[in-house]
Scaffold this motif. Sequence first.
Motif, PDB file in Angstrom:
ATOM      1  N   LYS A  47      -1.841   5.117 -12.396  1.00  0.00           N
ATOM      2  CA  LYS A  47      -1.103   4.193 -13.150  1.00  0.00           C
ATOM      3  C   LYS A  47       0.214   3.984 -12.757  1.00  0.00           C
ATOM      4  O   LYS A  47       0.801   2.860 -12.840  1.00  0.00           O
ATOM      5  CB  LYS A  47      -1.056   4.439 -14.466  1.00  0.00           C
ATOM      6  CG  LYS A  47      -2.447   4.486 -15.184  1.00  0.00           C
ATOM      7  CD  LYS A  47      -2.678   4.511 -16.750  1.00  0.00           C
ATOM      8  CE  LYS A  47      -2.056   3.494 -17.570  1.00  0.00           C
ATOM      9  NZ  LYS A  47      -2.197   3.774 -18.842  1.00  0.00           N
ATOM     10  N   GLU A  48       0.978   4.933 -12.293  1.00  0.00           N
ATOM     11  CA  GLU A  48       2.531   4.915 -11.910  1.00  0.00           C
ATOM     12  C   GLU A  48       2.523   4.212 -10.683  1.00  0.00           C
ATOM     13  O   GLU A  48       3.467   3.429 -10.494  1.00  0.00           O
ATOM     14  CB  GLU A  48       3.008   6.449 -11.890  1.00  0.00           C
ATOM     15  CG  GLU A  48       4.405   6.412 -11.534  1.00  0.00           C
ATOM     16  CD  GLU A  48       5.341   5.687 -12.768  1.00  0.00           C
ATOM     17  OE1 GLU A  48       6.733   5.418 -12.063  1.00  0.00           O
ATOM     18  OE2 GLU A  48       4.952   5.562 -14.057  1.00  0.00           O
ATOM     19  N   GLY A  49       1.688   4.590  -9.775  1.00  0.00           N
ATOM     20  CA  GLY A  49       1.753   3.757  -8.388  1.00  0.00           C
ATOM     21  C   GLY A  49       1.633   2.277  -8.819  1.00  0.00           C
ATOM     22  O   GLY A  49       2.080   1.555  -8.031  1.00  0.00           O
ATOM     23  N   ALA A  50       0.549   1.911  -9.675  1.00  0.00           N
ATOM     24  CA  ALA A  50       0.193   0.512  -9.795  1.00  0.00           C
ATOM     25  C   ALA A  50       1.559  -0.133 -10.607  1.00  0.00           C
ATOM     26  O   ALA A  50       2.065  -1.491 -10.155  1.00  0.00           O
ATOM     27  CB  ALA A  50      -0.932   0.266 -10.619  1.00  0.00           C
ATOM     28  N   ALA A  51       2.123   0.642 -11.470  1.00  0.00           N
ATOM     29  CA  ALA A  51       3.521   0.114 -12.139  1.00  0.00           C
ATOM     30  C   ALA A  51       4.653  -0.156 -10.964  1.00  0.00           C
ATOM     31  O   ALA A  51       5.279  -0.943 -11.088  1.00  0.00           O
ATOM     32  CB  ALA A  51       3.886   1.161 -13.287  1.00  0.00           C
TER      33      ALA A  51
ATOM     34  N   ILE B  45       1.015  -1.104   0.079  1.00  0.00           N
ATOM     35  CA  ILE B  45       0.132  -0.069   0.020  1.00  0.00           C
ATOM     36  C   ILE B  45       0.794   1.131  -0.015  1.00  0.00           C
ATOM     37  O   ILE B  45       0.548   2.044  -0.861  1.00  0.00           O
ATOM     38  CB  ILE B  45      -0.976  -0.132   1.355  1.00  0.00           C
ATOM     39  CG1 ILE B  45      -1.935  -1.276   1.043  1.00  0.00           C
ATOM     40  CG2 ILE B  45      -1.720   1.317   1.366  1.00  0.00           C
ATOM     41  CD1 ILE B  45      -2.886  -1.282   2.220  1.00  0.00           C
ATOM     42  N   SER B  46       2.014   1.306   0.791  1.00  0.00           N
ATOM     43  CA  SER B  46       2.810   2.596   0.807  1.00  0.00           C
ATOM     44  C   SER B  46       3.526   2.465  -0.541  1.00  0.00           C
ATOM     45  O   SER B  46       3.627   3.834  -0.877  1.00  0.00           O
ATOM     46  CB  SER B  46       3.825   2.021   1.879  1.00  0.00           C
ATOM     47  OG  SER B  46       4.919   3.219   1.824  1.00  0.00           O
ATOM     48  N   SER B  47       4.094   1.623  -1.347  1.00  0.00           N
ATOM     49  CA  SER B  47       4.491   1.532  -2.593  1.00  0.00           C
ATOM     50  C   SER B  47       3.301   2.257  -3.678  1.00  0.00           C
ATOM     51  O   SER B  47       3.633   3.063  -4.470  1.00  0.00           O
ATOM     52  CB  SER B  47       4.993   0.370  -3.125  1.00  0.00           C
ATOM     53  OG  SER B  47       6.167  -0.369  -2.475  1.00  0.00           O
ATOM     54  N   PHE B  48       2.111   2.092  -3.250  1.00  0.00           N
ATOM     55  CA  PHE B  48       1.174   2.218  -4.337  1.00  0.00           C
ATOM     56  C   PHE B  48       0.823   3.790  -4.267  1.00  0.00           C
ATOM     57  O   PHE B  48       0.682   4.446  -5.073  1.00  0.00           O
ATOM     58  CB  PHE B  48      -0.075   1.456  -4.285  1.00  0.00           C
ATOM     59  CG  PHE B  48      -1.261   1.739  -4.855  1.00  0.00           C
ATOM     60  CD1 PHE B  48      -1.282   1.901  -6.373  1.00  0.00           C
ATOM     61  CD2 PHE B  48      -2.479   2.531  -4.489  1.00  0.00           C
ATOM     62  CE1 PHE B  48      -2.274   2.243  -7.022  1.00  0.00           C
ATOM     63  CE2 PHE B  48      -3.200   2.777  -4.957  1.00  0.00           C
ATOM     64  CZ  PHE B  48      -3.420   2.670  -6.446  1.00  0.00           C
ATOM     65  N   ILE B  49       0.686   4.090  -2.758  1.00  0.00           N
ATOM     66  CA  ILE B  49       0.261   5.358  -2.467  1.00  0.00           C
ATOM     67  C   ILE B  49       1.593   6.607  -2.713  1.00  0.00           C
ATOM     68  O   ILE B  49       1.166   7.584  -3.270  1.00  0.00           O
ATOM     69  CB  ILE B  49      -0.332   5.467  -0.934  1.00  0.00           C
ATOM     70  CG1 ILE B  49      -1.447   4.882  -1.016  1.00  0.00           C
ATOM     71  CG2 ILE B  49      -0.362   7.079  -0.815  1.00  0.00           C
ATOM     72  CD1 ILE B  49      -2.066   4.786   0.389  1.00  0.00           C
ATOM     73  N   VAL B  50       2.636   6.163  -2.143  1.00  0.00           N
ATOM     74  CA  VAL B  50       3.689   7.162  -2.003  1.00  0.00           C
ATOM     75  C   VAL B  50       4.827   6.801  -3.267  1.00  0.00           C
ATOM     76  O   VAL B  50       5.945   7.673  -3.193  1.00  0.00           O
ATOM     77  CB  VAL B  50       4.365   7.301  -0.863  1.00  0.00           C
ATOM     78  CG1 VAL B  50       3.216   7.836   0.391  1.00  0.00           C
ATOM     79  CG2 VAL B  50       4.911   6.164  -0.126  1.00  0.00           C
TER      80      VAL B  50
ATOM     81  N   ASP C 258       4.427  -8.313  -5.218  1.00  0.00           N
ATOM     82  CA  ASP C 258       3.620  -9.492  -6.089  1.00  0.00           C
ATOM     83  C   ASP C 258       2.242  -8.914  -6.463  1.00  0.00           C
ATOM     84  O   ASP C 258       1.324  -9.840  -6.698  1.00  0.00           O
ATOM     85  CB  ASP C 258       3.535 -10.673  -5.134  1.00  0.00           C
ATOM     86  CG  ASP C 258       2.911 -10.250  -3.652  1.00  0.00           C
ATOM     87  OD1 ASP C 258       2.660  -9.154  -3.490  1.00  0.00           O
ATOM     88  OD2 ASP C 258       2.728 -11.568  -3.153  1.00  0.00           O
ATOM     89  N   ILE C 259       1.879  -7.771  -6.437  1.00  0.00           N
ATOM     90  CA  ILE C 259       0.593  -7.387  -7.005  1.00  0.00           C
ATOM     91  C   ILE C 259       0.595  -6.875  -8.471  1.00  0.00           C
ATOM     92  O   ILE C 259       1.644  -6.354  -8.850  1.00  0.00           O
ATOM     93  CB  ILE C 259       0.342  -6.101  -6.064  1.00  0.00           C
ATOM     94  CG1 ILE C 259       0.272  -6.440  -4.613  1.00  0.00           C
ATOM     95  CG2 ILE C 259      -1.400  -5.726  -6.707  1.00  0.00           C
ATOM     96  CD1 ILE C 259      -0.722  -7.400  -4.162  1.00  0.00           C
ATOM     97  N   PRO C 260      -0.176  -7.706  -9.270  1.00  0.00           N
ATOM     98  CA  PRO C 260      -0.136  -7.208 -10.491  1.00  0.00           C
ATOM     99  C   PRO C 260      -0.650  -5.733 -11.207  1.00  0.00           C
ATOM    100  O   PRO C 260      -1.528  -5.247 -10.268  1.00  0.00           O
ATOM    101  CB  PRO C 260      -1.300  -8.359 -11.125  1.00  0.00           C
ATOM    102  CG  PRO C 260      -2.193  -8.459 -10.223  1.00  0.00           C
ATOM    103  CD  PRO C 260      -1.378  -8.760  -8.840  1.00  0.00           C
TER     104      PRO C 260
END
Length: 372
Positions: A310-314, A48-53, A321-323
């Motif tokens: 989109k960048e957060g998801a990438a 979640i941290s990687s996705f948000i920040v 391990d989240i696609p």
Amino acid sequence: MSKNPKIRTAKEIEQIFNVLRVVMATIIALLFAFLVILLVSDDPMGSISSFIVGPLTTFRRFGEVVSKVVPLLFTGAAVCFIFSANQTNMAVEGGFTVGALGATIIAVYVHPGNTILHIALCCIAGGVFGMIAAAIPAIMYVKFNAKPVVSSLMMNYVCMYIALGLINHPMRDNNAGFNASATFDATAQIPKLIARTDIHAGLIIGLVVIVFSYIYLYRSQNGYEIRVVGKNTDFATYCGMPVKKVLMKSQLIGGFLAGVGGAVEVLSMYTRFQYSGNTGLGFDGIMVGIMAGYNPKLVPLAAFFYAYVKEGAAILARATDIPVELVSIIQAIIIMLVVAERFLYKQKHRMMVKAAEKELEFRNQQAAKEAE
């Protein structure tokens, strides 16, 4: 009889709930995404941290977000024009692709020797190609009542295969080692604004397009006609508006902007045309337009949010391990909730009833004072 300035009108309430629906849809979609992360990831908090920040951790990553915003400014503005006329013309995607093709033709075969002139010619060519792509489904609807959602989706494939056919055969650079055009003339390249990032001068062009789109749609008679036709075709006809002409105009402008977006993207991010299919940026623009409520002034905000997700998801897909398909889940939920007319309908109806009651009470008080 004056109106109480503290009481919101029905139009104001409608505008509030249009924004509120998008905000609530976005929050629900993000909460669902977080739930998926919690259930799937071995390190949910880190994910979640990687996705948000994640997009903010380095300047280069933030530059990636900004560079992803640029094409969405063009396609989002194009969607505002097309969908404001209540036309589901999906040819923004194809217009973007052939817009890049038109720019490639000028960038490779025309050599004016001046950077500004060369870029301008490339953008105009891209815009004309994109306008043609959007015009064909529009003409089929106006002349033959063909459903634009079907004809425009087919048009996207026509545009894609025309572009690939030309690039892979008569325009192919056989020395490239892969299917691509010859390299662009140096004067056709859109320069970078900030070194060591992908932030380029196309951002300025995109913001100019946003300003033009807002002024045209919301501060001009032509834009007013487009919006009236989109709201109620019968009423527009009764008022004497040239409905078919207005519909065509909205589609042509939208297609032109999509084509310019394709031109700007290919000239700024690549040195040659090297797409192997449709980019998906036209469909992303539809998403941005929906989130912005087809109002150009909200397109930059919606585009930034979408690019950030989109960048957060990438980053999330690379680091955990989240696609990356998580973005598609968020996108689908937002669209479903935003286009659902009954979403938050009761709350909006309740607010309108209260406003009407207050207005009636205010008018009765005013009448009583005047009677005295």
